[in-house]
Design an enzyme around this catalytic site. Sequence first.
Site, PDB file in Angstrom:
ATOM      1  N   GLY A  10       0.962  -1.029  -0.006  1.00 61.84           N
ATOM      2  CA  GLY A  10       0.021   0.050   0.199  1.00 61.84           C
ATOM      3  C   GLY A  10       1.039   1.072  -0.053  1.00 61.84           C
ATOM      4  O   GLY A  10       1.549   1.604   0.987  1.00 61.84           O
ATOM      5  N   ASN A 100      -4.959   2.263  11.579  1.00 60.84           N
ATOM      6  CA  ASN A 100      -5.851   2.756  12.859  1.00 60.84           C
ATOM      7  C   ASN A 100      -6.776   1.794  13.174  1.00 60.84           C
ATOM      8  O   ASN A 100      -7.052   0.872  12.830  1.00 60.84           O
ATOM      9  CB  ASN A 100      -6.854   4.201  12.222  1.00 60.84           C
ATOM     10  CG  ASN A 100      -5.949   5.410  12.468  1.00 60.84           C
ATOM     11  OD1 ASN A 100      -5.158   5.292  13.373  1.00 60.84           O
ATOM     12  ND2 ASN A 100      -6.234   6.331  11.871  1.00 60.84           N
ATOM     13  N   LYS A 179      -5.849   6.634  21.007  1.00 58.61           N
ATOM     14  CA  LYS A 179      -5.851   7.178  19.309  1.00 58.61           C
ATOM     15  C   LYS A 179      -7.323   6.868  18.971  1.00 58.61           C
ATOM     16  O   LYS A 179      -7.720   7.652  18.164  1.00 58.61           O
ATOM     17  CB  LYS A 179      -4.676   6.214  18.914  1.00 58.61           C
ATOM     18  CG  LYS A 179      -4.639   6.560  17.127  1.00 58.61           C
ATOM     19  CD  LYS A 179      -3.777   7.854  17.146  1.00 58.61           C
ATOM     20  CE  LYS A 179      -3.870   8.220  15.588  1.00 58.61           C
ATOM     21  NZ  LYS A 179      -3.288   7.589  14.656  1.00 58.61           N
ATOM     22  N   SER A 249      -8.658  11.757   7.344  1.00 59.53           N
ATOM     23  CA  SER A 249      -8.716  10.970   6.367  1.00 59.53           C
ATOM     24  C   SER A 249     -10.122  10.533   5.788  1.00 59.53           C
ATOM     25  O   SER A 249     -10.369  10.509   4.592  1.00 59.53           O
ATOM     26  CB  SER A 249      -7.647   9.760   6.603  1.00 59.53           C
ATOM     27  OG  SER A 249      -8.227   8.871   7.516  1.00 59.53           O
ATOM     28  N   GLU A 261     -13.426   4.121   6.309  1.00 60.57           N
ATOM     29  CA  GLU A 261     -12.779   3.345   7.276  1.00 60.57           C
ATOM     30  C   GLU A 261     -13.665   3.110   8.593  1.00 60.57           C
ATOM     31  O   GLU A 261     -12.997   2.798   9.589  1.00 60.57           O
ATOM     32  CB  GLU A 261     -11.339   3.760   7.614  1.00 60.57           C
ATOM     33  CG  GLU A 261     -10.196   2.793   8.135  1.00 60.57           C
ATOM     34  CD  GLU A 261      -8.911   3.231   8.236  1.00 60.57           C
ATOM     35  OE1 GLU A 261      -8.700   4.241   8.536  1.00 60.57           O
ATOM     36  OE2 GLU A 261      -7.938   2.201   8.260  1.00 60.57           O
TER      37      GLU A 261
HETATM   38  N1  LIG Z   1      -2.487   9.421   6.410  1.00 55.09           N
HETATM   39  C1  LIG Z   1      -2.166   9.541   7.707  1.00 55.09           C
HETATM   40  O1  LIG Z   1      -1.697  10.821   8.007  1.00 55.09           O
HETATM   41  C2  LIG Z   1      -2.602   8.687   8.758  1.00 55.09           C
HETATM   42  C3  LIG Z   1      -2.320   9.033  10.180  1.00 55.09           C
HETATM   43  C4  LIG Z   1      -2.657   8.101  11.030  1.00 55.09           C
HETATM   44  C5  LIG Z   1      -3.227   6.878  10.919  1.00 55.09           C
HETATM   45  N2  LIG Z   1      -3.488   6.713   9.375  1.00 55.09           N
HETATM   46  C6  LIG Z   1      -3.906   5.101   9.060  1.00 55.09           C
HETATM   47  O2  LIG Z   1      -2.764   4.440   8.390  1.00 55.09           O
HETATM   48  C7  LIG Z   1      -3.541   3.680   7.423  1.00 55.09           C
HETATM   49  C8  LIG Z   1      -3.109   3.925   6.087  1.00 55.09           C
HETATM   50  O3  LIG Z   1      -3.753   5.124   5.839  1.00 55.09           O
HETATM   51  P1  LIG Z   1      -3.116   5.995   4.264  1.00 55.09           P
HETATM   52  O4  LIG Z   1      -3.420   7.395   4.748  1.00 55.09           O
HETATM   53  O5  LIG Z   1      -1.955   5.691   3.882  1.00 55.09           O
HETATM   54  O6  LIG Z   1      -4.307   5.738   3.378  1.00 55.09           O
HETATM   55  P2  LIG Z   1      -4.139   5.855   1.910  1.00 55.09           P
HETATM   56  O7  LIG Z   1      -3.341   7.026   1.536  1.00 55.09           O
HETATM   57  O8  LIG Z   1      -5.716   5.761   1.281  1.00 55.09           O
HETATM   58  O9  LIG Z   1      -3.217   4.709   1.053  1.00 55.09           O
HETATM   59  C9  LIG Z   1      -3.806   3.286   1.377  1.00 55.09           C
HETATM   60  C10 LIG Z   1      -2.962   2.661   0.254  1.00 55.09           C
HETATM   61  O10 LIG Z   1      -3.220   1.417   0.034  1.00 55.09           O
HETATM   62  C11 LIG Z   1      -3.337   0.843  -1.210  1.00 55.09           C
HETATM   63  N3  LIG Z   1      -3.962  -0.288  -1.122  1.00 55.09           N
HETATM   64  C12 LIG Z   1      -5.373  -0.594  -0.789  1.00 55.09           C
HETATM   65  N4  LIG Z   1      -5.648  -1.877  -1.304  1.00 55.09           N
HETATM   66  C13 LIG Z   1      -4.642  -2.432  -1.822  1.00 55.09           C
HETATM   67  C14 LIG Z   1      -4.187  -3.466  -2.497  1.00 55.09           C
HETATM   68  N5  LIG Z   1      -4.924  -4.638  -2.187  1.00 55.09           N
HETATM   69  N6  LIG Z   1      -3.098  -3.726  -3.043  1.00 55.09           N
HETATM   70  C15 LIG Z   1      -2.170  -3.012  -3.014  1.00 55.09           C
HETATM   71  N7  LIG Z   1      -2.337  -1.578  -2.525  1.00 55.09           N
HETATM   72  C16 LIG Z   1      -3.554  -1.373  -1.909  1.00 55.09           C
HETATM   73  C17 LIG Z   1      -4.048   1.938  -1.887  1.00 55.09           C
HETATM   74  O11 LIG Z   1      -3.844   2.010  -3.319  1.00 55.09           O
HETATM   75  P3  LIG Z   1      -4.520   2.918  -4.355  1.00 55.09           P
HETATM   76  O12 LIG Z   1      -3.561   4.122  -4.393  1.00 55.09           O
HETATM   77  O13 LIG Z   1      -4.363   2.211  -5.632  1.00 55.09           O
HETATM   78  O14 LIG Z   1      -5.976   3.113  -4.037  1.00 55.09           O
HETATM   79  C18 LIG Z   1      -3.414   3.087  -1.338  1.00 55.09           C
HETATM   80  O15 LIG Z   1      -2.338   3.703  -2.031  1.00 55.09           O
HETATM   81  C19 LIG Z   1      -5.262   3.805   7.598  1.00 55.09           C
HETATM   82  O16 LIG Z   1      -5.391   2.838   8.569  1.00 55.09           O
HETATM   83  C20 LIG Z   1      -5.132   5.194   8.252  1.00 55.09           C
HETATM   84  O17 LIG Z   1      -6.291   5.382   9.093  1.00 55.09           O
HETATM   85  C21 LIG Z   1      -2.995   7.500   8.445  1.00 55.09           C
END
Ligand SMILES: NC(=O)c1ccc[n+]([C@@H]2O[C@H](COP(=O)([O-])OP(=O)(O)OC[C@H]3O[C@@H](n4cnc5c(N)ncnc54)[C@H](OP(=O)(O)O)[C@@H]3O)[C@@H](O)[C@H]2O)c1
Length: 304
Positions: A10, A100, A179, A249, A261
Amino acid sequence: MGQSKVAVVGLGGIGGVAAACLSLSADNEVTVCARRPIDALTFDHKDDSVSIPLRTLTDPQQAEPVDWVLLCTKAQDTASAAPWLSRLCGPETAIAVLQNGIGHTERVAPFVRGAAVLPAIVYYNGERLAPDHIRLRKIVGHDLLVPSGPLADAFTALFEGTPIEVGRSDSFLTLQWRKLLINVIANPVTALTRQRLGVFHRADIQELSLGILREAVSVGRAEGAELAEDEADTILATFLGYPAEAGTSMYFDCIAGRPLEIEALNGAVVAAGRRHGIATPLNGAMLALLNTVSDANAAAFEQP
Ligand SMILES: NC(=O)c1ccc[n+]([C@@H]2O[C@H](COP(=O)([O-])OP(=O)(O)OC[C@H]3O[C@@H](n4cnc5c(N)ncnc54)[C@H](OP(=O)(O)O)[C@@H]3O)[C@@H](O)[C@H]2O)c1
């Protein structure tokens, strides 16, 4: 010791930052598992911007067992990542889950062929500015937090000498619930109102948030988290100090029409409440409303 083979599944905000930082250490051999091929990532941190070459796979059949997997999809995409996980996990593999919510081990267990699971709380902000461009913003002291133990030590070593600071804690469950408490108000309220954190300065939203939080605190205490009687008030007061212009998010996913989510957040509170016989009507309302939005978004997403 040779290099550690690390696969990041991801390449969003969190996976992008993790892949970039892990690639900065000569002790790691990093592979990114993504849906689109990306040869290099522009990584912004503080006033620096560097281009980092990546080895990206887009077909799970090309993947082989590694020492570490970092699962960085949204929680609801865990099952869709199963083809990657079954190829990447061997008898010696450990998997860190950077998502998360709570119950990370149970969430991934069906897909990882017995690999050791390390849940991680993510405290950094990772923003995907473009598919090949990400920005790290540090929010608190530790960027990632994991439960103490030998697995935690090995995980921490992966990030040595990189901008990511990994903390280890004996109070992981409590910190995970703290969190979650932030997330069960921040995400649904901004998504449903389509407003950023400034919406929490309204008295009616504060009252609703306290209700959601008090339910979640009761459930968290029943689960064993050491949460104070007035934890809900403390969380809301802390939360009101966050920048009004910041989004969440789920807010961004809602605006972009993506699946949400919500099951991993308010859904986790409702499910744990059910296990303990604790009523969670406000969390249940957030769950029903946002599951409805999420399902409609998913249906629209799947259309050709
Ligand atoms: N971003 C933050 O600042 C933040 C902070 C704290 C916690 N979190 C947590 O961290 C986790 C990740 O968040 P994020 O913000 O990084 O999410 P995101 O930006 O939506 O990224 C998720 C990634 O996973 C990829 N993905 C989904 N299904 C897949 C699969 N089957 N095979 C390969 N790749 C796949 C998506 O691909 P596509 O691009 O092709 O859709 C996307 O690039 C979540 O649980 C979120 O709540 C995030």
